[in-house]
Design an enzyme around this catalytic site. Structure first.
Site, short mmCIF file in Angstrom:
data_model
loop_
_atom_site.label_atom_id
_atom_site.label_comp_id
_atom_site.label_asym_id
_atom_site.label_seq_id
_atom_site.Cartn_x
_atom_site.Cartn_y
_atom_site.Cartn_z
N THR A 29 -98.28 25.66 96.17
CA THR A 29 -98.98 25.14 97.35
C THR A 29 -99.10 23.62 97.27
OG1 THR A 29 -100.25 27.20 97.38
CG2 THR A 29 -101.01 25.45 98.82
N GLY A 83 -104.16 23.23 93.16
CA GLY A 83 -104.34 24.60 93.59
C GLY A 83 -105.39 25.31 92.75
N LYS A 95 -108.38 28.26 87.17
CA LYS A 95 -107.08 27.63 87.26
C LYS A 95 -106.32 27.87 85.96
CE LYS A 95 -106.91 23.43 88.65
NZ LYS A 95 -105.65 23.80 89.34
N GLY A 96 -105.03 27.58 85.98
CA GLY A 96 -104.27 27.63 84.74
C GLY A 96 -103.13 28.62 84.70
N GLU A 104 -104.88 19.17 84.26
CA GLU A 104 -105.50 19.32 85.57
C GLU A 104 -106.99 19.02 85.51
OE1 GLU A 104 -102.52 22.62 87.61
OE2 GLU A 104 -104.29 23.30 86.51
N LYS A 122 -106.89 33.83 97.59
CA LYS A 122 -107.52 33.21 96.42
C LYS A 122 -109.04 33.09 96.57
CE LYS A 122 -103.40 32.65 94.78
NZ LYS A 122 -102.80 31.34 94.54
#
Length: 227
Positions: A29, A83, A95-96, A104, A122
């Site tokens: 994305t 994202g 995340k990750g 990040e 999500k």
């Protein structure tokens, strides 16, 4: 699904103004945001510099003509675009999935604003996806035991196109840790961070006030923030 991702990424790119230094996250994305930024650079003479969070992000940014710099050169960023694997109603994140969580989080922390681009799948009522934890290879077994004591089921992430584990851009391993429903992301994030050998985890609970979430839809976007 690609339409939703494209709409979110393109909308996020419009948040970037001339002269900004932009954190560039990793993931499909975000790459739509980079694509749009590249067009703005070429067509509108937008002048920006990007700080990539991974080798993959750097390669894609160069492909789109985005000039790159580093966090050393710009320890404070105007905005970060990234994202997320999951977003809860308080705008805490997991995340990750792309194994870039350490960089990040560094970039998110350095940015004045963080724009998170996702599709509607999500957005969840409570975080419940596996939490990636970046770990020193030297300490992977010891860290696994400590994570299990916190209630996790840690699994060493295996590579897809090579034998053995995933190795991050920082030379570390990833443990994917299932905790079930996470009632208190901040408390769990603090507990994981206290384990020696842990570099970072994929819970982002400290940045909710600076986060704006752009949710891509088939024919547009919705925007979510706490302010």
């Amino acid at each position: 699904m690609s339409a939703e991702k494209r709409n979110a990424g393109y909308r996020a790119a419009e948040e970037v103004e001339d002269g900004m230094v932009v954190g560039l996250g990793t993931g499909s994305t975000v790459f739509f945001a980079m694509e749009r930024l590249g067009k703005r650079i070429a067509e509108d003479r937008l002048s920006i510099a990007g700080v990539p969070t991974s080798y993959q992000a750097a390669i894609r940014a160069r492909r789109y003509g985005i000039p790159l710099t580093s966090l050393d050169e710009y320890p404070e960023l105007d905005i970060a675009i990234d994202g997320a694997d999951q977003v809860d109603p308080a705008l805490c994140l997991i995340k990750g999935r792309g194994a870039a969580l350490l960089r990040e989080k560094c970039v998110c922390d350095a940015a004045q604003r963080a724009v998170i681009v996702v599709d509607g799948t999500k957005m969840v009522e409570a975080l419940n996806a596996p939490v990636p934890v970046e770990v020193l290879p030297f300490a992977v077994e010891a860290v696994s035991r400590r994570l299990a004591a916190l209630g996790a089921d840690p699994v060493l992430r295996e590579a897809v196109k090579k034998d053995g584990p995933v190795v991050t851009d920082n030379g570390n391993f990833i443990l994917d840790c299932s905790f079930g429903t996470i009632a208190d992301p901040g408390r769990l994030e603090t507990a994981i961070a206290s384990i020696p050998g842990t570099l970072e985890c994929g819970l982002f609970s400290a940045y909710t006030e600076k986060i704006t979430v752009i949710v891509g839809e088939e024919k547009g976007c919705s925007v979510v923030s706490l302010h």
